[in-house]
Motif scaffolding. Structure first.
Motif, PDB file in Angstrom:
ATOM      1  N   PHE A  23      21.618  23.366 -17.447  1.00 23.21           N
ATOM      2  CA  PHE A  23      20.590  24.051 -17.283  1.00 23.21           C
ATOM      3  C   PHE A  23      20.452  25.578 -17.840  1.00 23.21           C
ATOM      4  CE2 PHE A  23      20.058  21.083 -13.573  1.00 23.21           C
ATOM      5  CZ  PHE A  23      19.053  20.312 -14.305  1.00 23.21           C
ATOM      6  N   ALA A  24      21.585  26.319 -17.607  1.00 23.32           N
ATOM      7  CA  ALA A  24      21.606  27.639 -18.236  1.00 23.32           C
ATOM      8  C   ALA A  24      21.785  27.605 -19.472  1.00 23.32           C
ATOM      9  CB  ALA A  24      22.927  28.339 -17.472  1.00 23.32           C
ATOM     10  N   ARG A  25      22.639  26.697 -20.185  1.00 19.23           N
ATOM     11  CA  ARG A  25      22.582  26.614 -21.598  1.00 19.23           C
ATOM     12  C   ARG A  25      21.357  26.172 -22.466  1.00 19.23           C
ATOM     13  NH1 ARG A  25      28.177  24.053 -23.385  1.00 19.23           N
ATOM     14  NH2 ARG A  25      27.537  24.746 -25.445  1.00 19.23           N
ATOM     15  N   PHE A  26      20.671  25.476 -21.812  1.00 23.35           N
ATOM     16  CA  PHE A  26      19.144  25.123 -22.265  1.00 23.35           C
ATOM     17  C   PHE A  26      18.244  26.424 -21.935  1.00 23.35           C
ATOM     18  CE2 PHE A  26      21.313  21.005 -23.167  1.00 23.35           C
ATOM     19  CZ  PHE A  26      21.130  20.775 -24.613  1.00 23.35           C
ATOM     20  N   GLY A  27      18.385  27.028 -21.042  1.00 30.17           N
ATOM     21  CA  GLY A  27      17.442  28.123 -20.742  1.00 30.17           C
ATOM     22  C   GLY A  27      16.553  27.707 -19.684  1.00 30.17           C
ATOM     23  N   VAL A  28      17.021  26.822 -18.720  1.00 32.10           N
ATOM     24  CA  VAL A  28      16.024  26.479 -17.451  1.00 32.10           C
ATOM     25  C   VAL A  28      16.476  27.407 -16.513  1.00 32.10           C
ATOM     26  CG1 VAL A  28      15.714  24.666 -15.835  1.00 32.10           C
ATOM     27  CG2 VAL A  28      15.913  23.998 -18.331  1.00 32.10           C
ATOM     28  N   GLN A  29      15.691  28.135 -15.971  1.00 27.56           N
ATOM     29  CA  GLN A  29      15.716  29.048 -14.910  1.00 27.56           C
ATOM     30  C   GLN A  29      16.237  28.545 -13.673  1.00 27.56           C
ATOM     31  OE1 GLN A  29      12.580  31.489 -14.598  1.00 27.56           O
ATOM     32  NE2 GLN A  29      12.782  32.608 -16.640  1.00 27.56           N
ATOM     33  N   LYS A  30      17.352  28.807 -13.156  1.00 25.60           N
ATOM     34  CA  LYS A  30      17.943  28.356 -11.775  1.00 25.60           C
ATOM     35  C   LYS A  30      16.657  28.602 -10.718  1.00 25.60           C
ATOM     36  CE  LYS A  30      22.004  27.823  -8.911  1.00 25.60           C
ATOM     37  NZ  LYS A  30      23.154  28.363  -8.875  1.00 25.60           N
ATOM     38  N   ILE A  73      24.925  24.080 -28.988  1.00 29.10           N
ATOM     39  CA  ILE A  73      23.284  24.019 -29.173  1.00 29.10           C
ATOM     40  C   ILE A  73      23.088  24.916 -30.644  1.00 29.10           C
ATOM     41  CG2 ILE A  73      21.179  24.778 -28.427  1.00 29.10           C
ATOM     42  CD1 ILE A  73      22.474  24.382 -25.391  1.00 29.10           C
ATOM     43  N   HIS A  74      22.581  24.218 -31.517  1.00 27.76           N
ATOM     44  CA  HIS A  74      22.226  24.940 -32.704  1.00 27.76           C
ATOM     45  C   HIS A  74      20.987  25.584 -32.785  1.00 27.76           C
ATOM     46  CE1 HIS A  74      25.736  23.199 -34.694  1.00 27.76           C
ATOM     47  NE2 HIS A  74      25.551  22.326 -34.200  1.00 27.76           N
ATOM     48  N   THR A  75      19.888  24.844 -32.123  1.00 24.92           N
ATOM     49  CA  THR A  75      18.375  25.208 -31.911  1.00 24.92           C
ATOM     50  C   THR A  75      17.979  24.801 -30.839  1.00 24.92           C
ATOM     51  OG1 THR A  75      17.484  23.734 -33.540  1.00 24.92           O
ATOM     52  CG2 THR A  75      18.082  25.802 -34.470  1.00 24.92           C
ATOM     53  N   ARG A  76      17.078  25.458 -30.208  1.00 22.75           N
ATOM     54  CA  ARG A  76      16.558  24.904 -29.024  1.00 22.75           C
ATOM     55  C   ARG A  76      14.912  25.506 -28.810  1.00 22.75           C
ATOM     56  NH1 ARG A  76      16.132  27.899 -24.383  1.00 22.75           N
ATOM     57  NH2 ARG A  76      17.982  29.345 -24.238  1.00 22.75           N
ATOM     58  N   THR A  77      14.112  24.775 -28.138  1.00 27.58           N
ATOM     59  CA  THR A  77      12.796  25.067 -27.909  1.00 27.58           C
ATOM     60  C   THR A  77      12.724  25.787 -26.232  1.00 27.58           C
ATOM     61  OG1 THR A  77      12.090  22.978 -27.097  1.00 27.58           O
ATOM     62  CG2 THR A  77      11.654  23.761 -29.327  1.00 27.58           C
ATOM     63  N   VAL A  78      11.859  26.423 -25.898  1.00 30.88           N
ATOM     64  CA  VAL A  78      11.769  26.808 -24.634  1.00 30.88           C
ATOM     65  C   VAL A  78      11.385  25.656 -23.855  1.00 30.88           C
ATOM     66  CG1 VAL A  78      10.312  28.316 -22.797  1.00 30.88           C
ATOM     67  CG2 VAL A  78      11.007  29.160 -25.238  1.00 30.88           C
ATOM     68  N   PRO A  79      12.342  25.184 -22.683  1.00 28.91           N
ATOM     69  CA  PRO A  79      11.981  24.286 -22.079  1.00 28.91           C
ATOM     70  C   PRO A  79      10.675  23.947 -21.087  1.00 28.91           C
ATOM     71  CG  PRO A  79      13.906  25.235 -21.045  1.00 28.91           C
ATOM     72  CD  PRO A  79      13.474  26.015 -22.368  1.00 28.91           C
ATOM     73  N   VAL A  80      10.077  23.079 -20.799  1.00 25.46           N
ATOM     74  CA  VAL A  80       8.825  23.030 -20.146  1.00 25.46           C
ATOM     75  C   VAL A  80       9.166  22.024 -18.986  1.00 25.46           C
ATOM     76  CG1 VAL A  80       6.340  22.348 -20.164  1.00 25.46           C
ATOM     77  CG2 VAL A  80       7.550  23.308 -22.126  1.00 25.46           C
ATOM     78  N   ILE A  81       8.782  22.308 -17.821  1.00 17.90           N
ATOM     79  CA  ILE A  81       8.957  21.488 -16.552  1.00 17.90           C
ATOM     80  C   ILE A  81       7.436  20.985 -16.311  1.00 17.90           C
ATOM     81  CG2 ILE A  81       9.353  21.403 -14.281  1.00 17.90           C
ATOM     82  CD1 ILE A  81      11.405  23.562 -14.203  1.00 17.90           C
ATOM     83  N   THR A  82       7.169  19.518 -16.298  1.00 15.59           N
ATOM     84  CA  THR A  82       6.319  19.081 -16.098  1.00 15.59           C
ATOM     85  C   THR A  82       6.144  17.969 -15.036  1.00 15.59           C
ATOM     86  OG1 THR A  82       6.659  17.414 -17.840  1.00 15.59           O
ATOM     87  CG2 THR A  82       5.538  19.472 -18.496  1.00 15.59           C
ATOM     88  N   PRO A  83       5.111  17.888 -14.521  1.00 17.37           N
ATOM     89  CA  PRO A  83       5.067  16.388 -13.591  1.00 17.37           C
ATOM     90  C   PRO A  83       5.308  15.138 -14.358  1.00 17.37           C
ATOM     91  CG  PRO A  83       3.252  17.776 -13.044  1.00 17.37           C
ATOM     92  CD  PRO A  83       3.824  18.531 -14.533  1.00 17.37           C
ATOM     93  N   VAL A  84       5.952  14.184 -13.687  1.00 14.74           N
ATOM     94  CA  VAL A  84       6.006  12.928 -14.112  1.00 14.74           C
ATOM     95  C   VAL A  84       5.360  11.909 -13.338  1.00 14.74           C
ATOM     96  CG1 VAL A  84       7.885  11.144 -14.477  1.00 14.74           C
ATOM     97  CG2 VAL A  84       8.401  13.375 -14.837  1.00 14.74           C
ATOM     98  N   LYS A  85       4.677  10.888 -13.912  1.00 14.39           N
ATOM     99  CA  LYS A  85       3.904   9.959 -13.204  1.00 14.39           C
ATOM    100  C   LYS A  85       4.823   9.404 -12.063  1.00 14.39           C
ATOM    101  CE  LYS A  85       0.612   6.152 -13.832  1.00 14.39           C
ATOM    102  NZ  LYS A  85      -0.448   6.783 -13.582  1.00 14.39           N
TER     103      LYS A  85
END
Length: 94
Positions: A23-30, A73-85
Motif C-alpha cells: 500500500f505504501a509503495r503504491f501510494g495508498v494512504q494508510k 515500481i518503474h511508473t504508477r498512477t495515483v491509486p483510486v479507491i472505488t465501490p465494487v458491485k
C-alpha cells in the motif's frame, strides 16, 4: 507479460506477496484504508509498470491466483479507491 500456457483462458492477474508494504509503495494512504470498515466493499485501481521476481503460477482448478514478489515500481498512477458491485445487491459504501 504474464507467462501462461496457450490453452489457459483464465484472466491474466496475480497477487504480490509483500502485502504489508505494498500500500505504501503504491501510494495508498494508510489513514484512508483504516477509515474503511469491514462492511465496505471497495476496490483499489491504478496502472503501473513493475518488475517482479519469484513468479509462481497457480495451476489449481478452484479459486486461487498466481503470485510474485515486487522488485521495483518503474511508473504508477495515483491509486483510486472505488465501490465494487456488491454481489449481495445494493451499493457499496466506500
Amino acid at each position: 507479460m504474464i507467462p501462461r500456457p496457450k490453452l489457459d483462458a483464465r484472466s491474466a492477474w496475480f497477487c504480490l506477496n509483500q502485502s504489508d508494504q505494498l500500500f505504501a509503495r503504491f501510494g495508498v494512504q494508510k489513514t484512508l484504508l483504516e477509515a474503511l470498515t469491514e462492511n465496505d466493499i471497495c476496490g483499489i485501481s491504478g496502472d503501473a509498470r513493475i518488475t517482479i521476481s519469484n513468479y509462481i503460477r497457480y495451476a489449481g482448478q478452484s479459486e486461487g491466483s498466481d503470485s510474485a514478489r515486487l522488485l521495483k515500481i518503474h511508473t504508477r498512477t495515483v491509486p483510486v479507491i472505488t465501490p465494487v458491485k456488491n454481489p449481495q445487491g445494493g451499493d457499496a459504501s466506500c
